[in-house]
Design an enzyme around this catalytic site. Structure first.
Site, mmCIF file in Angstrom:
data_model
loop_
_atom_site.group_PDB
_atom_site.id
_atom_site.type_symbol
_atom_site.label_atom_id
_atom_site.label_comp_id
_atom_site.label_asym_id
_atom_site.label_seq_id
_atom_site.Cartn_x
_atom_site.Cartn_y
_atom_site.Cartn_z
ATOM 1 C CG ASP A 296 3.470 -1.140 -0.707
ATOM 2 O OD1 ASP A 296 4.156 -1.637 -1.604
ATOM 3 O OD2 ASP A 296 3.221 -1.740 0.348
ATOM 4 C CG ASN A 384 -0.647 -8.305 1.604
ATOM 5 O OD1 ASN A 384 0.310 -9.042 1.450
ATOM 6 N ND2 ASN A 384 -0.507 -6.995 1.800
#
Length: 685
Positions: A296, A384
């Site tokens: 991911d 992120n």
């Protein structure tokens, strides 16, 4: 040097930084050239005005400011315009996305950003629509559905605008078999101009272009049956010099390459930056950060443009800090790697080979043969969605950074029998870690100042919690603004990281700030609100019922005051007459983990993003619980409907929640923490 984005001929307001018209500001770099608020005057910064946000759902959004008007989004449907100097509301638009979103609401993300151009505000909503609003009135000029009605694609990211066009991507690859793409529309009419797919489809149906034919050679097996992934759900960047749009592409669907592409392969264009011709959408070049990724490690994080002096020469570059823990500097013209260095300790790769541009991988990180592997970074990533920023005066990039690992292992049922599970919160193709196999160091987070020219750290500031740093914005006044999970909004000296000013926001501040001028005065605005699914072990735990989401706006000499904070934690509820059936509770735990934990927290202990169900009377009454879960009574507030849950499923959830309530109450009585500090996976999208 500043690279002005969004228009081929920027007007004076953008040039001078008076307006902040796009997600990344007047440049792509979350940078403002304004200097009225600076490292000498910031001590006089005060709250000018605030507005409470009570729309339900997330409000992790970046406002935009144009011509003295501030536009902001909240929840999954709302856009508002207010006077930037006073906060007086001018108009409200409700897209009513909950009426058409269906299962897309289960993704749980709200609107993350807006874009302004040519008198219109552009917004994407969870149901997959892109809407253009008249900036003066808030009335829709047009609205188009950018995804299939039932394909589980959704929009959470900001649109990008350039040359009379608006481009939007989508999310969804972690929840369903999705094939990613981006679509460009005419700003005036909403007419589709072009679409670029990010991964190849079924070869038997032919390929849309040469780029897809090329990409298909890097896949094996029947990848198209799994969708492939590659959604563009967050960052892009427009480059006016080369007339290109750069798109940041997400992870594979499922994560585990052994399932989606069993014979290996790079799996283009997963985890890549792809350069497209802005007029035609045709492929120009790509750079892949993680060939054949299985963790991911998407590349949907900020794509920032600059002219950097490297080894005595000025280079036109892209700067990128994806999830995988490395900071990349690429040549904008060619897409070739200039340099890459890890910003946190990583073990999936030893280094990035500059000659080839490829990582030198650690084979054990791919959890071969069903053997579990502790891999750094985790799926949260080293960086992120919390925006990084670049200050051309200091030459530094400011990155909200995390250092944490995850145990990866193949699914318990094996690769052959794996499939997307109906209603599952994440369809990742990995399994639960074996007992006792855990990361070997505590998770931490910090604000990192990084020199992209030398690939070295300049300074860092520790953050509270495991994901403690919010998005950043930096200014020519030698300032860096950032909120944090502990509830402070802070101004740092951009050169040194010294804290110069802070404000108690009474809740976490994770969205990125913006800086602009209105009526001749400089302002800083940010949305405050906890977006954590689970309890995080912070000094102040946030509660959905007692915290208040707000839009906060600051100016020099601001005198406004927030109401007194409410730090009260509502009590955990229980019904002594309810007898817990352990077998039903076990079944309910699985249902909760698949459908509910994304919002209400691992272990049913919420961190503030949604109500704590252990404190709610609704799950204690079967009819009320059914009305919410199965009938969709609260869909307008962002609570999805789970029409597949029958009375047995709902009863099992009741048994699980009562069991957890008693466990938490027992822990509280014994003076032990009752909340699980484990957080759900992939909060990035």
């Amino acid at each position: 040097m500043l690279l002005l984005a969004g228009r081929s001929a920027p007007d004076a307001a953008i040039q001078e930084g008076r307006d902040w018209p796009h997600y990344g500001g007047s440049t792509e770099n979350h940078y403002s050239p304004l200097t009225e608020i600076n490292d000498r005057t910031v001590s006089g910064l005060g709250l000018a005005w605030f507005k409470d946000i009570n729309d339900g759902g997330s409000a992790l959004s970046a406002p935009v400011a144009v011509d003295g008007v501030l536009y902001y989004a909240s929840g999954s449907s709302f856009v508002r315009a207010v006077e930037a100097a006073t906060g007086r509301e001018l108009w409200t638009f409700d897209a009513q996305a909950w009426k058409t979103a269906g299962r897309k609401l289960r993704a749980a993300w709200g609107i993350r950003g807006l874009a302004y151009d040519n008198g219109k505000i552009f917004v994407g909503t969870i149901d997959g629509k892109l809407t253009a609003l008249d900036a003066k009135t808030g009335k829709p000029a047009w609205s188009v559905m950018t995804v299939g009605a039932d394909d589980e694609r959704y929009i959470s990211g900001a649109p990008w605008v350039f040359k009379g066009k608006v481009i939007i991507g989508h999310g969804g690859a972690d929840f369903a078999p999705i094939r990613g793409y981006v679509t460009a529309y005419d700003q005036a009419t909403g007419r589709q101009l072009w679409r670029f797919y990010t991964v190849p489809g079924d070869p038997a149906k032919g390929f849309e272009n040469k780029a897809m034919a090329m990409a298909a050679k890097s896949w094996t097996g029947e990848w198209w049956k799994y969708g492939g992934g590659g959604t563009v759900w967050n960052a892009m960047a427009y480059d006016p010099k080369y007339n290109r749009i750069y798109i940041g592409i997400g992870n594979g669907s499922p994560w585990n390459r052994k399932i989606r592409s069993p014979g290996g392969g790079d799996n283009l264009f997963l985890c890549s930056i792809v350069a497209l011709d802005a007029d035609t959408g045709e492929y120009v070049w790509h750079y892949q950060t993680n060939p054949g990724e299985s963790w991911d490690y998407n590349s949907a994080m900020d794509i920032e443009l600059a002219d950097l002096k490297i080894d005595g020469h000025v280079r036109e570059v892209i700067m990128h800090a994806p999830k995988n823990g490395f900071f990349y500097v690429l040549d904008r013209k060619t897409g070739k790697l200039i340099s890459a260095q890890n910003i946190v300790p990583v073990n999936w790769a030893k280094r990035i080979d500059v000659a080839t541009g490829r990582p030198v991988e650690n084979p054990e990180a791919r959890y071969p043969g069903g053997k579990p592997a502790i891999v750094y970074p985790s799926p949260f990533g080293a960086h992120n969605i919390e925006a990084m920023s670049f200050n051309p005066a200091t030459g530094l990039v400011y990155i909200p950074t995390m250092d944490q690992g995850r145990v990866y292992v193949d699914p318990e049922g094996g690769l052959k029998d794996w499939k997307h599970l109906d209603g599952q919160r994440l369809s990742v193709g990995t399994g639960a870690p074996p007992p006792g196999v855990v990361p070997d160091r505590p998770a931490t987070s910090f604000l990192l100042a990084w020199n992209p020219a030398t690939q070295k750290e300049a300074w860092r500031v520790p953050m509270p919690g495991i994901r403690g740093g919010g998005g950043t914005a930096t200014t020519a006044g030698n300032l860096l603004f950032q909120g944090n999970a502990g509830g402070r909004f802070v101004a740092y000296a951009a050169t040194s990281g010294k804290p110069l000013w802070s404000f108690d926001a009474q809740t976490a501040v994770m969205a990125q700030p913006i800086v602009y001028r209105a009526n001749g005065r400089e302002y800083v605005s940010v949305i405050a609100g906890a977006r954590f699914a689970s309890a995080t072990g912070l000094p102040r735990e946030w509660n959905y019922r007692t915290q208040q989401w707000r839009l906060l706006t600051f100016a020099l000499g601001g005198k406004a005051k927030l109401p007194p904070a409410n730090d009260e934690q509502p009590p955990v509820l229980d019904d002594p007459a309810f007898t817990v059936d352990p077998a039903k509770a076990k079944a309910g735990a699985l249902i909760f983990g698949q459908r509910c934990s994304i919002c209400h927290g691992a272990g049913a202990v919420s961190g503030g993003a949604a109500p704590d169900l252990l404190q709610s009377p609704i799950p204690m009454d079967h009819d009320s619980f059914t009305a919410v879960l199965r009938d969709g009574m609260l869909m307008e507030r962002g609570m999805p409907r789970f029409e597949e849950l029958d009375d047995q499923h709902i009863g099992a959830l009741q048994h699980y929640l009562r069991q957890r309530a008693r466990e938490v109450l027992a822990a509280q009585a014994a003076g032990r923490p009752g909340a699980s500090t484990h957080r759900g996976l992939n909060e990035g999208q």
